[in-house]
Scaffold this active site. Structure first.
Site, PDB file in Angstrom:
ATOM      1  N   PRO A   2       0.791  -1.214   0.000  1.00  0.00           N
ATOM      2  CA  PRO A   2       0.000   0.000   0.000  1.00  0.00           C
ATOM      3  C   PRO A   2       0.829   1.273   0.000  1.00  0.00           C
ATOM      4  O   PRO A   2       1.054   1.860   1.038  1.00  0.00           O
ATOM      5  CB  PRO A   2      -0.837  -0.122   1.277  1.00  0.00           C
ATOM      6  CG  PRO A   2      -0.352  -1.350   1.988  1.00  0.00           C
ATOM      7  CD  PRO A   2       0.884  -1.799   1.330  1.00  0.00           C
ATOM      8  N   GLU A   3       1.248   1.670  -1.159  1.00  0.00           N
ATOM      9  CA  GLU A   3       1.784   3.024  -1.312  1.00  0.00           C
ATOM     10  C   GLU A   3       0.797   3.752  -2.208  1.00  0.00           C
ATOM     11  O   GLU A   3      -0.268   3.204  -2.494  1.00  0.00           O
ATOM     12  CB  GLU A   3       3.210   2.982  -1.884  1.00  0.00           C
ATOM     13  CG  GLU A   3       4.148   2.250  -0.929  1.00  0.00           C
ATOM     14  CD  GLU A   3       5.601   2.199  -1.379  1.00  0.00           C
ATOM     15  OE1 GLU A   3       6.011   3.055  -2.180  1.00  0.00           O
ATOM     16  OE2 GLU A   3       6.314   1.294  -0.922  1.00  0.00           O
ATOM     17  N   LYS A  60      -1.472   8.172   1.270  1.00  0.00           N
ATOM     18  CA  LYS A  60      -1.850   6.781   1.501  1.00  0.00           C
ATOM     19  C   LYS A  60      -3.171   6.666   2.247  1.00  0.00           C
ATOM     20  O   LYS A  60      -3.546   5.576   2.670  1.00  0.00           O
ATOM     21  CB  LYS A  60      -0.736   6.073   2.279  1.00  0.00           C
ATOM     22  CG  LYS A  60       0.613   6.073   1.564  1.00  0.00           C
ATOM     23  CD  LYS A  60       1.725   5.549   2.446  1.00  0.00           C
ATOM     24  CE  LYS A  60       3.081   5.793   1.824  1.00  0.00           C
ATOM     25  NZ  LYS A  60       4.194   5.482   2.746  1.00  0.00           N
ATOM     26  N   TYR A 108      -9.136 -11.613   8.496  1.00  0.00           N
ATOM     27  CA  TYR A 108      -8.577 -10.331   8.960  1.00  0.00           C
ATOM     28  C   TYR A 108      -9.447  -9.138   8.630  1.00  0.00           C
ATOM     29  O   TYR A 108      -8.987  -8.001   8.670  1.00  0.00           O
ATOM     30  CB  TYR A 108      -7.173 -10.108   8.399  1.00  0.00           C
ATOM     31  CG  TYR A 108      -6.258 -11.292   8.551  1.00  0.00           C
ATOM     32  CD1 TYR A 108      -5.961 -11.775   9.815  1.00  0.00           C
ATOM     33  CD2 TYR A 108      -5.721 -11.934   7.443  1.00  0.00           C
ATOM     34  CE1 TYR A 108      -5.129 -12.875   9.968  1.00  0.00           C
ATOM     35  CE2 TYR A 108      -4.889 -13.029   7.584  1.00  0.00           C
ATOM     36  CZ  TYR A 108      -4.596 -13.497   8.846  1.00  0.00           C
ATOM     37  OH  TYR A 108      -3.779 -14.576   8.992  1.00  0.00           O
ATOM     38  N   ARG A 133      -1.657  -7.482   9.948  1.00  0.00           N
ATOM     39  CA  ARG A 133      -0.661  -7.005  10.912  1.00  0.00           C
ATOM     40  C   ARG A 133      -1.164  -5.926  11.856  1.00  0.00           C
ATOM     41  O   ARG A 133      -0.457  -5.519  12.771  1.00  0.00           O
ATOM     42  CB  ARG A 133       0.588  -6.495  10.172  1.00  0.00           C
ATOM     43  CG  ARG A 133       1.527  -7.625   9.801  1.00  0.00           C
ATOM     44  CD  ARG A 133       2.774  -7.083   9.116  1.00  0.00           C
ATOM     45  NE  ARG A 133       3.661  -6.405  10.028  1.00  0.00           N
ATOM     46  CZ  ARG A 133       4.760  -5.769   9.646  1.00  0.00           C
ATOM     47  NH1 ARG A 133       5.076  -5.717   8.363  1.00  0.00           N
ATOM     48  NH2 ARG A 133       5.529  -5.184  10.524  1.00  0.00           N
TER      49      ARG A 133
END
Length: 400
Positions: A2-3, A60, A108, A133
């Site tokens: 994810p950029e 972002k 998740y 995460r």
DNA sequence: ACTAGACGACGGG
DNA sequence: CCCGTCTTCTAGT
């Protein structure tokens, strides 16, 4: 990954799905880390029933402009991703994310939104924000104009939506004493949306070493840098962040899997060289030393001590680290900053950048076409690997 | 089995 | 302004 380009992809997909629709239902799973400043239940309540007027992005972050002054905002962190029900999750680079087809809600999932036609109430699709995460964030912005308050208001310029001119960029960069990589990664610095792979790609294309002091950049270097920031951003967005379609001369496909100290890389000239991995700004940086030279007088702070922080310290073992240069004698001897950093700050900043002349005004395009790239390293201004599709590419033509 | 590394950002020294 | 930290999964050893 994810950029900026990956987040832009997620924004586009969500916009297709949700713009003009009503958030019929929200399934929010408790997570006291990902939900920040709001509980999962509070988030659900704030969203349910509202109509999505627009889906926007800055850097972002992406967010839903609703029919009220509450604005849900999402950030993917390192591992966040968005999945539409019935579709495979995005695979930015293979092999990766073995997306199980159609398990719903996906693993998740932190928030699952169900959208429906605002009039008929007919469901049009489900969308999930997932994050293994838990470094991603879901928040609510309470403001009339969400862009006017943090976290959006503090961000730098978005290089896709709002690329600054060469002059503005140069003025901002030379004020910073950190390595250029650190400055470009600073989301609240001159630019936002640039992450670790983008900055390495940009600096390689621009032939600048990540440790190059930002304050020492010449106007020519900033001009080249500006071009490649725009280039990497626009091209990656043009192919919807699908790495399989990135230009073959990019570092991107070579840099991953740093298990080994070095990896082979083929320069556009056909020569084989090595990708070196160094730590700059606390991040792993892929460098092609053959083209990314440090300016004279600047030495890489390759402290062997930068290993792994914890008790990993391998005692001595200095015998096999001759690869570095332990000469860290003087980077600059002319600064004499020992005195004070407070008062004569301004003069000192200017002094460190003797090349930049603020009076010079350059034409963006003219400079872009006169890029100081060596012949064997010339990059195609017309970026080939983009398919003929001409749908979402309005901005491409006048890019760079 | 074990563990370094990972597309990010913030807080502290 | 650099470094550690948060957190958990993956890939390489």
């Amino acid at each position: 990954m994810p950029e900026l380009p990956e987040v832009e992809r997620a924004r586009r997909r969500l916009e297709q799905l949700a713009k003009g629709k009503r958030i019929k239902k929200v399934l929010a799973n408790e997570d006291t880390i990902v939900y920040s400043g709001v509980t999962h239940a509070g988030f659900a309540t704030a969203c349910e029933g509202k109509i999505v007027k627009a889906v926007k992005r800055k850097g972002k972050n992406f967010y839903l402009v609703l029919s009220e002054k509450t604005t849900p905002i999402f950030h993917f962190g390192m591992s966040g991703t968005a999945i539409v029900k019935g579709e495979a999750g995005p695979i930015y680079r293979a092999p990766r994310a073995k997306t199980e087809p159609c398990i719903w809600p996906p693993k998740y999932a932190k928030a699952v939104l169900t959208f429906a036609d605002a009039e008929t109430g007919e469901e049009v699709g489900d969308w999930a924000f997932c994050d293994a995460r838990r470094l991603g964030r879901i928040k609510l912005i309470e403001a009339e104009v969400p862009e006017e308050v943090p976290p959006l208001s503090t961000l730098g310029a978005d290089p896709f939506l709002d690329m600054p001119s060469v002059e503005v960029l140069a003025a901002a960069l030379i004020k910073r004493h950190a390595p250029i990589k650190a400055v470009l990664l600073d989301q609240n610095g001159p630019l936002c949306g640039i992450g670790n792979w983008m900055v390495d790609e940009i600096l390689y294309q621009a032939r600048l070493h990540p440790s190059h002091p930002s304050s020492a950049l010449t106007l020519e270097e900033v001009t080249t840098l500006h071009h490649h920031i725009r280039d990497v951003t626009v091209v990656a967005c043009a192919v919807n962040a699908d790495a399989a379609q990135f230009p073959s001369h990019w570092l991107f496909s070579f840099r991953w899997g740093k298990g080994k100290k070095e990896k082979d890389f083929i320069l556009p000239s056909g020569e084989k060289t090595a990708i070196k991995f160094v730590t700059v700004g606390g991040r792993t940086s892929a460098v092609i030393e053959a083209v990314q030279k440090l300016p004279k007088g600047v030495v890489q702070k390759t402290k062997a001590a930068v290993k792994k922080g914890k008790g990993k310290r391998k005692a001595k073992e200095e015998s096999e680290e001759e690869g570095e240069e332990e000469d860290e004698e003087e980077n600059e001897e002319k600064n004499g900053d020992e005195s004070e950093r407070g008062e004569e700050k301004v003069t000192r900043e200017k002094a460190t950048s003797p090349y930049f002349d603020e009076r010079v005004k350059l034409d963006d395009r003219a400079m872009a076409e006169a890029l100081p790239l060596s012949p064997s390293f010339k990059l195609p201004l017309d970026l080939s690997p983009t398919k003929p599709r001409a749908s979402t590419r309005a901005s491409r033509s006048r890019a760079v």
